[in-house]
Structures are given as C-alpha cells and as structure tokens.
Write an enzyme that holds these catalytic residues in place. Structure first.
Site, mmCIF file in Angstrom:
data_model
loop_
_atom_site.group_PDB
_atom_site.id
_atom_site.type_symbol
_atom_site.label_atom_id
_atom_site.label_comp_id
_atom_site.label_asym_id
_atom_site.label_seq_id
_atom_site.Cartn_x
_atom_site.Cartn_y
_atom_site.Cartn_z
ATOM 1 N N SER A 426 0.828 -1.115 -0.087
ATOM 2 C CA SER A 426 0.061 -0.078 0.188
ATOM 3 C C SER A 426 1.036 1.333 -0.008
ATOM 4 O O SER A 426 0.327 2.400 -0.242
ATOM 5 C CB SER A 426 -0.927 0.028 1.262
ATOM 6 N N HIS A 447 -3.822 -3.858 -5.103
ATOM 7 C CA HIS A 447 -4.103 -3.457 -3.827
ATOM 8 C C HIS A 447 -5.255 -3.566 -3.182
ATOM 9 O O HIS A 447 -6.213 -2.945 -3.481
ATOM 10 C CB HIS A 447 -3.842 -1.905 -3.752
ATOM 11 N N GLU A 459 -7.484 -1.880 -6.064
ATOM 12 C CA GLU A 459 -6.738 -0.803 -6.906
ATOM 13 C C GLU A 459 -5.796 -1.735 -7.705
ATOM 14 O O GLU A 459 -4.994 -2.393 -7.360
ATOM 15 C CB GLU A 459 -6.082 0.141 -6.109
ATOM 16 N N ASN A 497 -5.653 5.957 -0.391
ATOM 17 C CA ASN A 497 -4.935 6.205 0.497
ATOM 18 C C ASN A 497 -4.422 7.788 0.373
ATOM 19 O O ASN A 497 -4.079 8.509 1.277
ATOM 20 C CB ASN A 497 -3.646 5.472 0.857
#
Ligand code: 3H9
Length: 710
Positions: A426, A447, A459, A497
């Site tokens: 990540s 991800h 992702e 994120n």
C-alpha cells in the site's frame, strides 16, 4: 403459429397462448422501445380471438432487470418524468392485472425492480431453477415505483417483503418458491412450456385466477402487521442516516395495508417520484454507472480474446492480508498456493483461511460441502518454489522495500515468463519492484483493502511499463471475485490512501486548534462515514498510520500537515484497538471516549506552537476535512492517476465507506459546486496560511469554467 414483431418485443401465438418475448440485451431493461413493444404486443394478444391467455417472458439470459436506469438518471437530473407516446410501467402492470385474459410470467434469469413488478402483476409466475428475483430500488436511492410495495407483501406477507426490499437482495428459485413469489419452478428448457400449461389452466378455469393486488391470504393479522411495521421503522431509524427513501418505502407499504392496494399504488407513485428527484437518488444512480465503468480498460489495452482466465495463483505471505486474498480467490474457485517462510506460519495461514470459510458456513452463506471443495484447492507450503507453476503471483509480504525487492528478483527467475507478478503493497513505489524483477512489463500492483475477503475494492496499479494484458487479465480476475477493480497509476498512496491523506492530516490540524477529536469523529459519522478519523486510526493501528503517514508526508511535502498527537500516542504505547488504548479505550468490542486523551491533546497543541483555538460548526468540520479529500482527488484527476473522474467516487465509496447516497467525493462536490468548494479552500489557505488548502489546478479550472468536476 403466427409471430408479430413489436420492436424488441415479439408475440408468438400458438395453441391459444400468446407468448410475449422481450429481447433487449444486455439485461432486458425496460427501455422506451420495450415499453412501447410490450404495450402493443399485449394489446394485440388481448384483442386476438385465438388467444386465451398470455405468457410473458424474456430471452435466454434474463427476464427483465428493471426499469432503464439510464432513463431514470436523466429524469433524476431534470428530464421530464413521462415521454409522450411511451406507456408508463405502473399502468402497463395495472392492465396486465385487470385484463380479461390471464397472464403468466415465465422467469429465466433476473427479474429485478420493474421486471419483477411486471411479473407480480401477472396472475401466475413460473421461475426457472436459475431465476433470481428482487426489488433492489433502495440501493439506487429509490423505492419500487410500479406496484412492488403493494403486490409483493400480498404474495409473501409483509415481513418477508419488507426484508427483501430493505436489503435490495435477490432471492434464488427455491426461496422465491418458498416465499410465494413464484408459483412453480421448472428447468430453463421446459420453462415456457410449463408457463403455457399454467396459463391454459387459468384460462379454462382449472386453476383459480387471482389478482395479486386483491389477495390477502398471505398477509399477517392486523396486530402482527403493526408489530412488524414498528420493528421495521425502528430498524430503519437505526441503520439509515441522512436519507428518507427507506422510510418512504415503509410508508408506501403501510398506506396500502391501511387504505387498500389501489390507494397504495397512488401513494407509492408519489413517493417514488419524490425519491427520484432527491439528491441520494442522483448520487446512487451516478454510482451505479460509475461502478460499471470503473473496470473498463484504457485505450490501447485489448481486453479481448487473448485475455487468459487466471486459474493458478500463488500468494506470498499468509498474514491477515495474504490469507484474506487467498480466501477470496478460493471462494471464486481458483487454485491457490500460499507460500510462507516457516511451517508454523504456513499452518497459521491455513487456520486463518479455514476460519473465514467456517464463518461463511456458520452464517449459512456457503454449504459445508462447497467450503470443503474450495479449501481442497489450497496448498500451503514453505519456500518460493511453491509459486513456480502459478499464472499470477500476488505478493503480500511485510511492508519492506528490501524484502519485497528481493522477492521480486527471485520470483522473476523462478516463474514462467508469462506469469504476472503483483504486489499488494500500500506504500511502496511499484516501479522499484518492477525494476528489481528485471522484467518490469510483468509487474503490477493489486491493492486489496482489509479485510481482503470482504472489501469490494481492488486498486489495479499500473506502471508506465506494465503490459496491458496483465491489466486486462487482472481486472477480469477481480471481477470474477465479485469485487470492483479501479485501474490507477503508480504514485505514493495510489488513489484511496492518497486522497484520504488530507482527511487524517486535517483532523490533526483541527485538534491542534482545540477542536475535540471525539467531536470531529461525531461530525464525520453524522456526515455518513462509517466511523470518524480518530476511531479509524485506532482500528488500523496508530503505529501503522504514523509509518504510512510519514511516507505520504515525504512524498507530498509541499502540502503536508502533521499534528504531533498520533506520534505522542504511539510513544506512550497507545496503538489503538490492538493494545486496548488509542484515541479511545477499547474493551469487549466497544470503543469508549477516554478522559486521559485530553492530556495528550494538550501536549500536542503545545508542540504545534499553540495555534489559536478555532470556533467551528459541525458542517464546517465535515467540509474542512472532506474538501481536503476533494482537492487531492482533483490532483489525482489532473495527474492522470485515474482514467476518469468517476473512478474516484467508486474507490472512495468502496474503499473508505464514503456514503454512497452522497455519490462519492466528486459527485458530492458537484452538488455543492466546484466554485464554492474552491472558494472555501482559498479562504482557509489565506486565513491559516496553510499550503494544505491550496486549491488544485483541476478544481480551479472547473470552478472558473463553471464546469462540474465529473
Ligand atoms: C426500477 O426498476 C424502478 C421501478 O421500480 C419503477 C419504474 C417506474 N438499465 O451489471 P452488469 C447495464 S429501478 C440500464 O455489468 P452483470 C449495465 O450498465 C431498476 N442498463 O452485468 C452494463 O452496461 P455496460 C432496478 C442496465 O451480469 C450492462 O447492463 N433494477 C441496467 O454483472 C451489464 O450490467 C436494478 O437495479 C438497467 N436496469 O449483472 C438492477 N442493468 O455493459 C440493475 C444493467 O454498457 N442491474 N445495465 O457497462 C443489475 O443489478 C445487474 O446489471 C444484473 C446483471 C444483476 C442484472
């Protein structure tokens, strides 16, 4: 036999039965053309002397998946409700129900929303063994609008109907039969013949004809109904926030129970029209299409014939993430080799995966037999050689650049040249691992979000050198796991994120200015987030958050802000849920506010230079944090990190729990207006002299051109 064509609808007359067949791929949605065709075919069948009864059916794929959602979206955005010359679905249903000649629905595949409502208006329903029925309107911010709230309770009883509508779920054939939604089940091959037989029996009086709306044999007693309604209302009040359509659905049902089905239909119509014009419906209809677009491949990538179905997959690392990913893959019928460094760890991983399957069995979501079959496709072993025959490797080892680089170099030597190498990192730059492998075209990021067997978002990270086929095959794999893929470019934090980086930074910004962390959490929960930022940080682990935050701060130093609070908490060993103490005090699955936090907040404020205390309303708290998210999302759009702006909304709702009824950060910002969002950010930028508020170029461009962000 005679056949007439009415656009996408045909009428075949044979042996006294008029079979009306709808064929409007991909899902037989009730487009204007279908509605016109249905009306015309139905009227003709009613008028034809040789027809005694009607069978209504779809194509070999599906019965009808509902109203045309793209048309609903246009109406929600301001187009007129009715189109001249196009019949209204509720009226079509009413004439099917009251016509002299009986109709039977033959349901193969999906009968959803308006599709099921058509079937409910018929005097009988035969489902195939693969039929799936449901009223999923609430998931679109709507309520059923063509009689569903009136006819379904009269077939299943009020309790079961409410449960189906509120959950938006689909019932399969056996359940549909048990609930009384279908009268009989047949195989797909014999479905039409069975429905014709049923229709003949109705026509010649061997079966009693009954109009759904007039039935009351399945309805509970009046006393039981009021108990059920009271329970449902309490459940709705507890579960839903900021939306009224779930209680509107109950209103329509209750009105029909009190005033009769016909009056109920009118009330339903009013409430449906009101829901359609509401912001939640506009938001959720947007997400419906955004989600279906998100996995579409960028220009230049062929999705076509060459895409392999990835069957054999190796997962490196069996911690929480690796085990969750392996479980998701096994659940979709894949063969998984899970590679660990020691036997004990491999056994731990197997135990975690078995626990995930056991919990599915316990909840009745999977049979013990199928769980056993799925688990039989799992091998857990020690040593990378276990990955040697995989078509895809997903690395889920600890978050260390050195370790992962070494793994990618070794894997590239070990696996066949057409095996894709994916990382579940990540925080680490995927190009570093691509370079380490020596075969960068094979490397991509996958991800998953935690817990990986539950969260829908993945992702799919591509570097400039990732082979397009790797992306195409990975996206197809993710879809087959019933998850949603969003293709993103490689940048620190990837998409979710990264865009939520300001959310946590601005929480600290407010705390340093004297705003109570618990008040911030309550404000964000009030907005509709599943939990506030400090509570979320406790869940993820403060140490993990501080480490990841450090990486993001280093990557985007020009607009970073960090309160010292989380670092102070980590230094005191308050790591969140896992240590029982973080921002909150955790015990027995509950999080309680902790008076001792004030001391840490005080020290953090001093370390931050004691900025003046801020008076701020609940709505300003929400906007300050979430405009930060919108702003960073605009940067992701302008840098081409996403293929299209709507991908941001899909990722934020599925990855962070941004409320779907607000449509995602960009749809929400468009409701407010790009210019207003930009003006607020500029004002904060100046007032606090803080670069974190600097408006992104894309936001500024849209604001100046008075263009929406989407
Ligand atoms: C309603 O009925 C209101 C009424 O009560 C009252 C009216 C007065 N319309 O999902 P997929 C497209 S509300 C238009 O990937 P799957 C979809 O965009 C409606 N288009 O397939 C996609 O297009 P593209 C209640 C639709 O096999 C393609 O079809 N009904 C519609 O994974 C394939 O879709 C619902 O909410 C539609 N209704 O899943 C059901 N549905 O290829 C909505 C799909 O260009 N639909 N498309 O991207 C579904 O849940 C799923 O599509 C279904 C198939 C389960 C049927």
């Amino acid at each position: 036999m005679s056949e007439t064509r009415h656009g996408t609808v045909t009428l075949e007359i044979e042996d006294g039965i008029g079979v009306i067949r709808i064929d409007n791929p991909p899902v037989n949605a009730l487009s204007a053309e279908v509605l016109i065709g249905l009306r015309s075919a139905f009227d003709r069948a009613q008028a034809a002397p040789e027809v005694n009864a009607v069978v209504l059916t779809g194509n070999s794929q599906t019965f009808v998946a509902g109203a045309d959602v793209s048309r609903l979206q246009k109406i929600a955005d301001g187009a007129p409700l009715d189109t001249p010359g196009v019949p209204r679905l509720p009226e079509l249903c009413a004439s099917i129900e009251s016509s002299a000649k009986p109709s039977v629905a033959a349901i193969d595949g999906f009968a959803l929303g308006g599709g099921l409502e058509l079937a409910l208006a018929c005097q009988g329903r035969v489902g195939s063994t693969r039929c799936r029925v449901g009223l999923p309107e609430l998931a679109l911010g709507l309520i059923p609008g063509a009689g569903g709230t009136q006819r379904l309770p009269r077939l299943t009883g009020v309790e079961a109907a409410i449960e189906l509508m509120l959950s938006s779920r689909q019932a399969q054939a056996d359940e549909a039969l048990r609930l009384g939604i279908v009268d009989a089940i047949a195989s797909s091959d014999t479905l039409t013949a069975e429905a014709c037989r049923f229709a003949r029996e109705l026509a010649d009086g061997r079966r009693v004809r009954s109009e759904t709306l007039a039935r009351d044999d399945r309805l509970e007693s009046a006393a039981a109904q009021s108990e059920i309604m009271a329970r449902a209302r309490a459940g709705v009040a507890k579960k839903y926030r900021n939306v009224t359509h779930p209680s509107a659905c109950l209103d329509a049902i209750e009105y029909g129970l009190e005033h009769g089905g016909l009056a109920g239909l009118e009330r339903e119509r009013e409430l449906f029209v009101a829901a359609l014009a509401s912001e939640p419906a506009r938001a959720m209809l947007h997400l419906f299409f955004a989600e279906r677009t998100s996995g579409k491949l960028p220009d230049g990538i062929e999705a076509g014939a060459r895409a392999r179905k990835l069957e054999r997959i190796a997962v490196i690392g069996g911690g929480t993430m690796g085990s969750g990913i392996a479980a998701a893959l096994l659940d979709a019928g894949r063969t998984v080799s899970l590679v660990e460094t020691e036997t004990e760890r491999a056994e731990g991983a197997r135990a975690r995966i078995e626990k995930i399957f056991q919990s599915k069995v316990d909840k009745g979501r999977l049979s013990a037999e199928l769980a056993g079959e799925r688990l039989a496709a799992l091998t857990t072993l020690v040593g990378l050689e276990g990955a040697a025959t995989a078509e895809l490797v997903i690395e889920a080892a600890s978050e260390s650049v050195e370790l992962k680089s070494r793994l990618f170099a070794e894997l590239a030597r070990l696996v066949p040249s057409d095996t894709w190498l994916a990382t579940n990192t990540s925080t680490i730059d995927v190009t570093i691992l691509a370079d380490a492998s020596g075969t960068p075209e094979r490397v991509l990021g996958l991800h998953f979000f935690s817990p990986a067997h539950v969260m829908k978002l993945v992702e799919v990270v591509r570097t400039p050198r990732t082979d397009g086929r790797a992306i195409a095959e990975a996206v197809a794999l993710i879809r087959s796991l019933k998850k949603t893929a969003v293709i993103v470019g490689n940048c620190p934090g990837f998409l979710v994120n990264r865009i939520f980086m300001p959310y946590s930074q601005l929480t600290g910004f407010l705390i340093d200015r004297g705003v109570d962390p618990y008040r911030i959490d309550r404000a964000l929960v009030g907005f509709g987030m599943p939990m506030g930022p400090s509570r979320m940080s406790d869940l993820a682990g403060l140490d993990v958050g501080v480490a990841a935050g450090g990486i993001l701060d280093a990557a985007y130093p020009e607009r970073s802000y960090r309160s010292p609070l989380r670092r102070l908490l980590v230094e005191a060993g308050r790591l969140g849920e896992k240590t029982g103490l973080g921002h909150y005090r955790h015990a027995g699955g509950r999080a309680e506010e902790d008076p001792d936090l004030a001391e840490f907040v005080q020290r953090a404020r001093e370390l931050a230079g004691s900025p003046p205390a801020l008076e701020i309303s609940e709505q300003e708290i929400q906007r300050l944090l979430l405009f930060g998210v919108v702003n960073e999302a605009c940067r992701a759009v302008e840098e081409g990190i996403v293929l299209r702006p709507s991908d941001v909304d899909v990722a934020a709702t599925l990855g962070m729990g941004f409320p779907a009824y607000r449509g995602g950060p960009l749809r929400w910002a468009d409701f407010i207006g790009a210019a207003a969002v930009r003006a607020a950010l500029s004002e904060w930028r100046e007032r606090f002299d803080a670069p974190i508020f600097e408006p992104a170029a894309y936001l500024t461009d849209c604001a100046r051109a008075q263009r929406p962000l989407l």
